[in-house]
Write an enzyme that holds these catalytic residues in place. Structure first.
Site: not given
Lengths: 296, 296, 296, 296
Positions: A50, A138, A167
Site C-alpha cells: 500500500t 510475507y 503474513k
C-alpha cells in the site's frame, strides 16, 4: 513475545506524494498516522504494498520509515515493510529499520528470476542474521512473483532466529489451515487479503494486515472485535457490510483506491507513481457511492 | 419452502458394489442409508460425485435412486444427483427422480465440448420445465469441466422456476460472498468443498454437502451445530480436529477413500469402478491412523 | 508397421444427425466419407471429439463405427475413436472396433474423478490386452479432464503392446519436443491442435488429426505436402492462409462449426446434440465470410 | 528501416561480476562482447534479463550500457534493455541509452501493482516521446508480472512513434500468429523463448533474442541460416541438437546457467547476485555433459 505485540488490525498507510512535485509528503504522512493511531488500530505497517514501497528511491524509503517510526512514537507497535530484489539491499534496509527503532520488519521477497526454496531461505537467513528485530515472512505472489508454500514459511519460522510471524496474502484459506496444522497453531499468522478477512479470523488469524483503516477504521475494528469475541453472526454481518469496499480496493489496486478515498474525505495524499494512474472519474464516483453507503 | 427443507449436513452415500461381480449392492446401500439416517444427518443425497453417478449405467442409476428414496422413506429429505452430458438424458433422469418421490434434484452440467452460458442456461431450463421438483444448481469445475460463475447461477435461480438452491464446490470462498451479495442473501447456498466447511458456514452457508458423514457423522454434525449457534471458537476447534481427514478424502478422491474407510470400520462396500483403483496399502494405513486419531 | 499406415492428414468426420429426429444419419455419413476419401486425405478417424463420440449411445456409437469402416472399405486406413469413463466400456468398444475391421483405435481416457498415472496406465493396458489393433494414445486435457505427460505416454508406448502412436492435442509444442526426445524420434506423434499445424510439422509430427478437411481438404493437404517436402516458406504461407478458419473452428467447438460449415456448402449434417447449440446467425455469417475468403 | 537493422541472432551477454567484490567486471564484459561479435551474431542486447538488468544500481546499469555500446563500436547494432518499475526511471535510462549511441532500446514494463492497458500504453508513450531511438516492446510475463496481449502490442506499434518491434517471450506460439495476423506481417517480431526457436522461425520470426550464443554461437547461427533458407529439415535437426541445452538454460535461469557455462569454458564471469545462487555441483556437472555432447 512477538505474538503479544502484533495482533488485531495492522494498518497500512499509503505514502503521500506532494501534488506539486510528486515528492514524499511527510506532513500528510504524519497527519495520516495520527488519524490512524487515533482510530484505535492495533499496529502500523508503513512501506507495505500500500505504501508504494517498491516505487521509492532509497532516500525516500528511509524518509518514510524514519518519519513513521518517530511520529508513531511507540503509541502502537510499528512493522516496517521491505521488498527488495537483492539480498544486499534488503539487509541494508532491515538494518536501517532497526536503527530508527522499528519494532519489527515485514519482508517480501521479490523476484525477476524465479527463486528456489533454498534461495528464499538464505535471503531470509541473511536478513535475520543482520538484525535483532522480529521478522514477518510475507507471501504475496500476485505482486512479488514469489509464491512461498506454507511448508517453507513454517520451516523458516522454526529454523531462522527472529523469523516469528507469517503474513499470507495469496487469498487461499487452505494455506492458513496448513500453517496452523504445521505449527500446531503456534506461529501467529496474519491475513493480507481483504476479502478474506472474515474467514481468516474464523480460521484463527492473529491479525488482519489492511489498508482499509485509512478509509473505514471503525468497521475493520468492529470485525476484529466480533471475531475476537467468537461471535460468528456479528462478524459476518459486519464483514458483508464492508465487503463491497474491500472488493473495490483490492480490484482497483490499493494505492490508487486508498488515495482516491482519502481525497474524497478531504485528505489530499496525491496520486500514485507513474505508470500507475489515478482512478478515473467513473471509478471515483463508484468509490464515493461505496463510502457514502457505509456512513449511513 | 425449499429453504426450510434442505439445510445442515447433507450426507452423500457412496454406491456400494458387490465384491464378487461389481454389481450395485442394494443390501449394503440400504444398510448405509440406515446408518446415516440414524446418525442424525439432516438430508441425504444419493448419486452425487461420491455415489459414482457418472460411472453407472442407466439401469444402475435408476436402481440406486429408487432404492435410496424408498428406503429413506421420508425420514430425511432426499436430493438425487444428476450429471449427464446430454440434456435429453438429464431430463429423463430428472423425470425418473420425480416419479419415485425424490424431494429435489441436484444437477451438475458436465461437458466434453465447452458450454456457453446460454447452453448451460437452456440445459437447466429444459430440465426444470420437465419436472416440478426444486433444483439445486451444482458447480464443480474440477470433476465436470464446467465452471459456472456466481452471476450465472444466481440468474438461473431468479429466472428459472424450480431452480432454488446452489451448491458451490469450487472451493473458492469468494464465490460464496458473491452469491450472497447478488441475491441479498436470499438464495440458500451449500458448500461442497470439505476443507472449506468452517469458512463456508462463517460466510453464511445453509448447509454442507459432504461424504464425510459416511465415516465421521458426529464430527460433521458438531461443526454444524457450533456454526449454527454462531460459536466461532467451538466451530474452529471442531473443524481443525476433522480437517486432516477432510483433506485426505478430498485429495484421494471420495469414492475410493470413503469405501476404504467404511471397510476399515467393518462395512464392506466394494471398490470403485475401473479405471479408478482402490487405495493402496500405504494410503489405507494412513487413513486408518487418521480415523483412529478421531476416535480417541 | 503402424508408422507406415497412419500419416499425413487424418480426417475427422462429424457425426450427422437427421434434422427431423436427431438420430444418426447414416446416409449423410457415407456421403461425407466419400467426399473426404475423394479429397485425398490419408486416413479417416470416425468417432473422435469432432464425431460427438461422447454424446452417442452405445448403439449409435456402434452404428457410426460399423457404417464408417464398411463404407471406407480400405480406401484409406481407419482409426476409430474411443473415449469412455469406465475401462469396461472402453474395452467393449475396442473389441467391437476390431470385430468390424478397424485398422486402429484412438483411446482418450476421460475422467470424473481424477486419474493417477497408474490408473491411466492400467486403463490402456486392459484395452490393449483385449485387442490386437494398434492403439493411439490421445491426450486432450481440455475436453477429457485428463492430462497425460509426455513421459507417461512414451512409457506406455514402450511398455504396452499395441500402443504405438501418440496424438497430442494440448496445443503445447514443448510436449512434442519432449516426446521426440524421450523416444529418440521413434514414436510417431500426431498433432490434434489445429492452430499448431505448421509448428507441429516443423517439430516433426507424422500427421495432423483434424476436422478441417470436412471444409477445406485441399488446404490441409497443401500444408502437409509443403511440410513433408521440407519447404518452410510455402508451408508458412499455406498455414497463415487457413489459420483464421482453424482459429474459428477451434474457438467455436468443432461439431457446431463444422456442421455449420457443411450446411453453408449445401451439405446438411444436422446440428450438435443438446446442450450444445448450433452457431447463431452472427457466427454463421462470420464463418461464411471465412470460407468465402478461402475460395478465391 | 528498423526492420533491416535487427534480425537473425540477437545475442544477450550476461553482466560479469568480479569474483573478489561482486562489482561489474568491465574487462570481462568487453572480452565477452568481442567473443560474441567474432562469432558472427547479428546484433547485441546488453542489459536484458540475462544481463541481470533488474539487479543493477543506476550507476552499474550506466556502466554496462556505456561500456557495451562503446566497445561494440558499430560492429553490430546494439539494443539496450530497460526494465524499470517507474516511468520516470525508464525515461531516464532510455535517454541515457540514446546519449551513448545505442541503436535501439528494448523496454520491458515491470509491475508491482498490476498495470492496466492504458497504464502500459502511457508508459511506452512517455518513453517514446523522450527519445528518437526505435523501441522494441518486450513481453515477458514470467519475469515481469506484466502480460501484454498481441492486440495491445500491435496497437502500440501503430500508434506510438518509434515503437517498431516486438519481442515475445511468453513461449506461446499463438501470440506470434496473432501478431502476424494483426499487422499483416508488417511488424517484425522476435522470439525470446529459447525452446521455441524452431517454431518461431517457422511462424515467421525476424530474429531470435537469446543468451545461448554466449555458449553455443555457431549452433544458434546454423539454426537461423537453415530457417532463413526455408529448409525445415535442416532447421529441425539443428534445433533438436541444441534443444537439451536450451531447455537447461531456460529451466535453470539464464544468468546462473550461462555464467556457469562460461566458467566451464574457462571464462570467469562471476556468479549472479544474491538471492540468486550459482548452480550447484550436480547441475554444473549436468551442464558440462550437455556442452560436451555438443562439441563432438
Amino acid at each position: 513475545m512477538t505474538q503479544a505485540v502484533f495482533k488485531g488490525i495492522v494498518a497500512y498507510p499509503i505514502t503521500p506524494f506532494r501534488p506539486e512535485d510528486g515528492a514524499v509528503d511527510t506532513v500528510a504522512l504524519t497527519a495520516l498516522i495520527d488519524r490512524l493511531v487515533q482510530s484505535g488500530v492495533h499496529a502500523m505497517a508503513p512501506l507495505g504494498s500500500t505504501g508504494e514501497n517498491a516505487y521509492l528511491s532509497d532516500i525516500e524509503w528511509q524518509t518514510v520509515a524514519e518519519t513513521s517510526v518517530r511520529h508513531i512514537a511507540k503509541r502502537v507497535p510499528v512493522i516496517v515493510g521491505i521488498s527488495e530484489l537483492t539480498t544486499q539491499n534488503a539487509v541494508r534496509r532491515a538494518h536501517f529499520a532497526q536503527q530508527i527503532g522499528a519494532d519489527a520488519v515485514m519482508v517480501l521477497p521479490t523476484s525477476y528470476w524465479k527463486l528456489t526454496e533454498e534461495e528464499i531461505f538464505q535471503h531470509y537467513a541473511k536478513i535475520a542474521a543482520a538484525i535483532d528485530l522480529p521478522i514477518m515472512v510475507y507471501n504475496n505472489p500476485a505482486t512479488s512473483g514469489v509464491d512461498m508454500s506454507p511448508e517453507l514459511m513454517v520451516r523458516m519460522n522454526h529454523d531462522i532466529d527472529n523469523v516469528s510471524m507469517i503474513k499470507e496474502s495469496s487469498g487461499d484459506i487452505q494455506r492458513m489451515h496448513r500453517i496452523t496444522q504445521l505449527s500446531d497453531g503456534q506461529i501467529p499468522f496474519f491475513n493480507g487479503s481483504n476479502p478474506l478477512a472474515l474467514e481468516a479470523f474464523a480460521a484463527g488469524a492473529t491479525g488482519w494486515c489492511t489498508a482499509a483503516p485509512c478509509l473505514i477504521p471503525e468497521l475493520t475494528l468492529q470485525l476484529y472485535r466480533a471475531a475476537n469475541a467468537g461471535d460468528m453472526q456479528q462478524a459476518r454481518e459486519c464483514f458483508y457490510k464492508q465487503l463491497p469496499l474491500l472488493q473495490f480496493i483490492l480490484k482497483g489496486g490499493l494505492p490508487k483506491t486508498i488515495k482516491a478515498g482519502l481525497q474524497l474525505s478531504g485528505f489530499d495524499a496525491g496520486i500514485p507513481r507513474s505508470p500507475v494512474l489515478p482512478l478515473d472519474d467513473a471509478q471515483r464516483e463508484q468509490l464515493a457511492q461505496l463510502l457514502k453507503a457505509l456512513q449511513t
